[in-house]
Design an enzyme around this catalytic site. Structure first.
Site, PDB file in Angstrom:
ATOM      1  N   SER A 127       0.833  -1.193   0.000  1.00  0.00           N
ATOM      2  CA  SER A 127       0.000   0.000   0.000  1.00  0.00           C
ATOM      3  C   SER A 127       0.876   1.256   0.000  1.00  0.00           C
ATOM      4  O   SER A 127       1.776   1.391   0.815  1.00  0.00           O
ATOM      5  CB  SER A 127      -0.893  -0.022   1.241  1.00  0.00           C
ATOM      6  OG  SER A 127      -1.760   1.065   1.224  1.00  0.00           O
ATOM      7  N   GLY A 128       0.611   2.164  -0.953  1.00  0.00           N
ATOM      8  CA  GLY A 128       1.377   3.410  -1.043  1.00  0.00           C
ATOM      9  C   GLY A 128       2.540   3.332  -2.009  1.00  0.00           C
ATOM     10  O   GLY A 128       3.268   4.312  -2.182  1.00  0.00           O
ATOM     11  N   THR A 132      -2.027   1.899  -7.993  1.00  0.00           N
ATOM     12  CA  THR A 132      -3.197   2.521  -8.645  1.00  0.00           C
ATOM     13  C   THR A 132      -2.753   3.539  -9.685  1.00  0.00           C
ATOM     14  O   THR A 132      -3.326   3.626 -10.780  1.00  0.00           O
ATOM     15  CB  THR A 132      -4.098   3.176  -7.587  1.00  0.00           C
ATOM     16  OG1 THR A 132      -4.484   2.178  -6.634  1.00  0.00           O
ATOM     17  CG2 THR A 132      -5.340   3.770  -8.214  1.00  0.00           C
ATOM     18  N   ASN A 177      -1.064   4.864   3.294  1.00  0.00           N
ATOM     19  CA  ASN A 177      -1.390   5.411   1.974  1.00  0.00           C
ATOM     20  C   ASN A 177      -2.694   6.184   2.068  1.00  0.00           C
ATOM     21  O   ASN A 177      -3.679   5.695   2.616  1.00  0.00           O
ATOM     22  CB  ASN A 177      -1.522   4.244   0.974  1.00  0.00           C
ATOM     23  CG  ASN A 177      -1.809   4.713  -0.434  1.00  0.00           C
ATOM     24  OD1 ASN A 177      -1.833   5.909  -0.708  1.00  0.00           O
ATOM     25  ND2 ASN A 177      -2.029   3.770  -1.330  1.00  0.00           N
ATOM     26  N   SER A 180      -5.507   4.254  -0.547  1.00  0.00           N
ATOM     27  CA  SER A 180      -5.223   2.822  -0.577  1.00  0.00           C
ATOM     28  C   SER A 180      -6.428   2.049  -1.121  1.00  0.00           C
ATOM     29  O   SER A 180      -7.560   2.237  -0.677  1.00  0.00           O
ATOM     30  CB  SER A 180      -4.906   2.324   0.835  1.00  0.00           C
ATOM     31  OG  SER A 180      -4.722   0.937   0.834  1.00  0.00           O
ATOM     32  N   SER A 181      -6.164   1.188  -2.128  1.00  0.00           N
ATOM     33  CA  SER A 181      -7.237   0.326  -2.652  1.00  0.00           C
ATOM     34  C   SER A 181      -7.556  -0.728  -1.604  1.00  0.00           C
ATOM     35  O   SER A 181      -6.677  -1.499  -1.219  1.00  0.00           O
ATOM     36  CB  SER A 181      -6.790  -0.360  -3.946  1.00  0.00           C
ATOM     37  OG  SER A 181      -6.533   0.585  -4.941  1.00  0.00           O
ATOM     38  N   GLY A 401      -0.800  -5.459  -2.219  1.00  0.00           N
ATOM     39  CA  GLY A 401       0.510  -6.075  -2.035  1.00  0.00           C
ATOM     40  C   GLY A 401       0.603  -6.731  -0.663  1.00  0.00           C
ATOM     41  O   GLY A 401      -0.322  -6.695   0.148  1.00  0.00           O
ATOM     42  N   GLU A 403       1.136  -7.262   3.030  1.00  0.00           N
ATOM     43  CA  GLU A 403       0.913  -6.301   4.116  1.00  0.00           C
ATOM     44  C   GLU A 403       1.442  -6.829   5.449  1.00  0.00           C
ATOM     45  O   GLU A 403       1.151  -7.974   5.832  1.00  0.00           O
ATOM     46  CB  GLU A 403      -0.583  -5.983   4.262  1.00  0.00           C
ATOM     47  CG  GLU A 403      -1.110  -5.145   3.125  1.00  0.00           C
ATOM     48  CD  GLU A 403      -2.487  -4.554   3.373  1.00  0.00           C
ATOM     49  OE1 GLU A 403      -2.881  -3.663   2.595  1.00  0.00           O
ATOM     50  OE2 GLU A 403      -3.157  -4.976   4.339  1.00  0.00           O
TER      51      GLU A 403
END
Length: 1026
Positions: A127-128, A132, A177, A180-181, A401, A403
């Site tokens: 994340s981050g 995206t 993030n 974040s998705s 990804g 985590e």
């Protein structure tokens, strides 16, 4: 330097070149190598990080590992995504320009078009890290680079604008993030045979629904809630019963950061509204959609208190008014009671306050989760391509990804399991593609040692023994199941597994790092400690049955669709979350296995999101869990560099006098000549079928450095060649311009001539009319009739050629007739004369005449040897002209008898073996009658004055037309043959007469009728059947 010594024998020249090379090497040391495959110390993680760091500090955020793209988030705007940059990378060889996400996108697109197969791009990272954004850049590149029409632009806009909608409903601020998705997304972009984007389809995976009702400190709920409250128009908020203050809503304040400096909720709200209109959401859909978002906020504000019996009751029902048009009483009962079916009865059991809160939150999660699925399906309807013809596809997989948080729960377990599966697929596909390339090129494959993470995948997903199976069993078993009983069951079942450890199973040192409710998995990327608390609840994700029934009473169309009355209320428990996720991963793996893979690995350089800061420890950890070193080892197995012969030769041909400026042979022979001149050692390279494989990066660097040194001279020569080419092109262009100017004049004159073609000849139309004449005559020459019978197939002339065409037709037909006549033999001529006479007598009069046309006549049907010798002696003095077998019908009784009919020069004879039964002088022949039907009967009418004389003859002859034609010629009685209809009267003897009646029927018959007449029935012949 050994290459240079070969190229430049002069010492001064060589020293100058070495100094230039040193400057080139210094630049390479400063900015790093743009493909990790060319890293000498490719097994060293430190060397890998050092190269990544150098490039990052030079704002070179992209680096290759072969065709894999490593992307480091710069946390600042870089001027590398302009339209000009897109144009630069379109249609260019993958390694020709510096690494870029546009290069990868373009290469995928061109490979798809040339090979007409399907591909996918897997974008991964924590994340981050910029997943995206990478997905957006690829979509934007295709939007610009694909063919453009109004329809295609429509599809392009929908593809692009589906992103802000899905981000609003599926993304949130987390600790790592700000965007974040919180779901996995796989998008297929469909292309037609011309490369136009004609449709798309989106699959979503594991939306983090728990975020709707709970956020950790420093995190937010999904963006759409804040966008609606902050950006919604006053009238809309009033209609939804909302206030412009996030602090008033329980579901929005748990993280304590409703406002974030990097997020502009008002601007994002406007973008979402625009996107929804482009994706063709109607006003009703949009109203209902935001009504649901508002209802979730109102639902979160419902509070429960315990009554005197300890049961939950609503503290206030102010919020109930705004909840999806559901009657307040129905909703209240649904939130405070559970319906239990006992045999034939239904009992409502009241909730405690804790149960009521659980039911409320479960309902909020279900509403949001199902609405999100509806939203994805609605976008898919908008993107759907209606054309059923085959399409090629590029898939974009933007998925969470690996985590690792301070506290890792059920969501991290699912996400890391997903990454474990994708890593397994990644290594399989990478090894497979490498091995296939080596085999295709005829290079021996050397097995690559790598960590096979199947052992970890099996630990999680193995039937009956894996963590997923144990988790499901514990969720479904009767009795008091808790998170701790799950942990105990895992310790009991998989306690001996080398990749699993808990507080109870750990040694003294490890135990200090684990809480009693923790378990630790040793993933391919490293150790992750999971807190088991909440695993069962999150896996069950239960919504009470009467909660669904309450939703079905909503007036909101989307809610009715999401909670259909047709949905079975099975007493069996639904599939758990982790089982559904496992099944969707299996489906995703099948999709990916059917396509060609490409990879983008995104890396976050620091946790603080600061530009220019590179955290070695953090990046090292990501390099490890993204499997980059593993991938590099696979790519470097054997040979560091491989290029197609023509590309390698095109670049380095200035280094060899034999290949410069132009190589006349094949590219492979040119490369062989080049590397021989450069002095490559046998163990430094291999020649494949279409590529050269170079083992060590230093070999390539030496070649490249030599090329850079010569580049100046090469550039001068190239510039000179370009100037000469420009002059030559100028000359050719001027000639072409003159030709086109002449062509324009001719075309103008032609058009003017066409317009005035029907006017009298003049300057304007004279050339056009000449062209028309010439064109007609040319076409006529190629389409002249081949025979006289084709004279009606004469080519239709234009008006100006009508008169000439008629004259030509007459001349040509006369010519064909003359040519035909010249080729006829005397025998053939005699045959045609007879046929012409037959035609004049019977054409259009007798039904079966057309069948006789194609049958040639013969001189006689009975040879002299078949006529009785006595008969021959009696009539030989009269010269026999023709004879034919016939059937004679008696005048009395009509009995058929076989006879021979012989025509001599003077008379016709009816013969029975050695007897002449009747002689008919041609003088006494009054006439011959035949019917107009398809029978073969003829009646010879003779003069009969004496009672002793025999009367008329009734005969049947298979060669009727031939016999009658011969008779008409021999006896000169052409006008005596009559074709009659119905009946024929004939004389039996003087004073006695008989009749032959003719008619058509289903089959041929000859019989004596009741009236005493001879009845002849013949089959009807339909016109045209001949």
């Amino acid at each position: 330097s050994c290459y240079l010594a070969l190229l430049f024998p002069c010492p001064d020249r060589c020293n100058q070149i070495l100094r230039n090379m040193e400057a080139s090497l210094t630049a390479r040391d400063r900015v790093g190598i743009q493909d990790f495959v060319l890293l000498d110390a490719y097994t060293s993680e430190s060397a890998f990080l050092d190269n990544l760091r150098k490039r990052f500090h030079e704002n070179l955020i992209y680096t290759y590992i072969g065709t894999l793209l490593v992307s480091v988030n710069p946390y600042k705007e870089l001027d590398i995504y302009s339209k000009k940059q897109m144009d630069t990378y379109m249609g260019v060889n993958f390694f020709e320009l510096p690494p870029h996400i546009y290069a990868l996108a373009d290469n995928v697109f061109r490979t798809m078009q040339s090979e007409f197969n399907n591909h996918f791009i897997l974008i991964s990272g924590e994340s981050g890290a910029g997943k995206t954004e990478a997905s957006k850049k690829i979509l934007q590149f295709y939007a610009v680079s694909c063919p453009s029409t109004k329809l295609l632009n429509n599809v392009r806009d929908r593809l692009l604008l589906s992103n802000p909608v899905l981000e609003a409903f599926g993304n949130a601020k987390t600790l790592k993030n700000d965007n974040s998705s919180r779901f996995g997304k796989y998008m297929d972009i469909q292309f037609d045979h011309q490369g136009g984007a004609v449709g798309g389809h989106i699959l979503s995976y594991l939306l983090e629904k728990s975020r709707v009702v709970h956020q950790n400190h420093g995190e937010r709920n999904f963006h759409i809630f804040y966008q609606l409250v902050e950006g919604g128009e006053e009238d809309l908020l009033r209609w939804l019963g909302l206030e412009r203050n996030c602090q008033h809503y329980s579901y929005l304040v748990q993280g304590g950061c409703a406002k974030v400096s990097s997020i502009n909720d008002k601007s994002d709200w406007r973008m979402v509204q625009k996107a929804l209109s482009v994706i063709e959401f109607n006003e009703s859909d949009i109203e209902h959609l935001f009504g649901i978002i508002a209802s979730v906020l109102h639902l979160g504000n419902i509070k429960f208190v315990a009554d005197v019996r300890g049961y939950a009751s609503l503290n206030n029902n102010q919020e109930m008014h705004w909840l999806l048009g559901i009657p307040a009483q129905v909703l209240q009962q649904g939130l405070t009671h559970r319906k239990i079916e006992a045999k034939a009865e239904e009992v409502f059991s009241p909730f405690s306050v804790d149960h009521a809160v659980y039911a409320r939150d479960a309902l909020a999660k279900a509403i949001y989760g199902r609405t999100f699925n509806w939203l994805v399906n609605k976008i898919n309807e908008s993107l759907a391509n209606k054309d059923s013809s085959r399409k090629t596809v590029i898939g974009l997989l933007d998925i969470y990804g690996f985590e690792v948080f301070n506290v890792n729960s059920f969501e991290q377990f699912c996400i890391n399991y997903c990454n474990e599966k994708l890593q397994q697929l990644f290594i399989q596909l990478t090894l497979k593609s490498e091995q296939e390339e080596y085999e295709m090129e005829g290079i021996e494959w050397e097995p690559v040692p790598y960590f096979n993470n199947k052992i970890i995948c099996d630990l999680v997903e193995e039937k009956h023994r894996g963590i997923i199976s144990l988790l499901d069993e514990e969720c479904l078993r009767p009795g008091e199941a808790t998170d701790l009983t799950l942990l105990e069951k895992m310790e009991e079942t998989i306690g001996g597994h080398p990749h699993f450890v808990t507080h109870k199973l750990a040694d003294q040192k490890t135990r200090k790092t684990l809480e009693r409710g923790d378990f630790r998995l040793l993933h391919y990327a490293g150790e992750v400690t999971y807190c088991v608390v909440g695993f069962l609840d999150k896996n069950n994700d239960l919504l009470y049955r009467n909660g669904k029934e309450v939703m079905r009473q909503s007036k909101n169309a989307i809610i009715k669709h999401c909670f259909p009355s047709t949905e079975p209320d099975s007493k069996r428990r639904p599939e758990t979350v982790v089982t559904q996720f496992k099944s969707s991963l299996v489906g995703l793996t099948e999709i990916l296995m059917s396509k060609e893979p490409w990879y983008v690995r995104c890396i976050k350089p620091n946790e603080a999101k600061q530009p220019g800061r590179f955290d070695d420890v953090l990046v090292r950890h990501q390099v490890k869990y993204l499997g980059l070193m593993e991938h590099l080892r696979v790519r470097r197995a054997g040979f560091a560099y491989r290029r197609k012969y023509d590309i390698f030769l095109q670049r380095y041909k200035p280094l060899c006098p034999d290949t410069w400026p132009n190589w006349k042979g094949t590219a492979a022979e040119g490369v062989r000549c080049l590397i021989k001149h450069l002095g490559y050692k046998p163990d430094e390279y291999k020649m494949g079928r279409s590529k050269i494989f170079i083992r060590h990066p230093r070999t390539l660097f030496a070649t490249e450095d030599a090329f850079q040194v010569l580049k100046g001279d090469y550039q001068k020569q190239r510039d000179a060649a370009t100037k000469i080419e420009n002059c030559w092109r100028g000359i050719m262009a001027r000639k072409e311009r003159e030709k086109r100017a002449w062509a324009v004049k001719v075309i103008k004159k032609f058009i003017k001539g066409f317009i005035t073609r029907n006017q009298p000849a003049c300057n304007d139309n004279s050339e056009y009319l000449a062209y028309v004449r010439q064109n007609y005559l040319t076409r006529l020459r190629e389409n002249l009739p081949k025979t006289v019978l084709e004279k009606d197939s004469w080519l239709t002339p234009p008006p100006i050629m009508k008169e000439a065409s008629q004259l030509l037709k007459k001349l040509y037909i006369r010519h064909m007739v003359g040519k035909y006549v010249q080729g006829i033999t005397p025998q053939r001529k005699a045959q045609l004369v007879l046929k012409a006479q037959t035609s004049s007598m019977f054409k259009g009069k007798k039904e079966n005449y057309p069948f006789s046309v194609c049958r040639p006549f013969v001189d006689t049907r009975i040879g002299a040897e078949d006529i009785n010798i006595k008969v021959l002696q009696m009539i030989q003095h009269e010269h026999i002209k023709y004879s034919v077998p016939v059937v004679k019908y008696d005048r009395n009784g009509f009995r058929p008898r076989l006879r021979q009919l012989i025509f001599t020069q003077e008379a016709a004879y009816l013969v029975e073996e050695a007897k002449i039964k009747q002689r008919i002088d041609y003088i006494s022949l009054k006439g011959v009658s035949v019917s107009n039907l398809s029978d073969n009967f003829l009646i010879l009418h003779v003069t009969c004055d004496d009672i002793k004389q025999k009367g008329d003859l009734v005969l049947q002859c298979d060669y009727l037309f031939e016999a009658l034609t011969k008779l008409s010629v021999i006896a000169n009685k052409q006008n005596y043959i009559k074709v009659v209809q119905g009946s024929v009267r004939f004389d039996i003897q003087p004073g006695r007469e008989g009749f032959v009646d003719f008619k058509s029927g289903q089959e041929s018959m000859v019989y004596r009728a009741k009236n005493g007449h001879l009845m002849v029935v013949s089959v009807k012949i339909i016109k045209g059947s001949c």
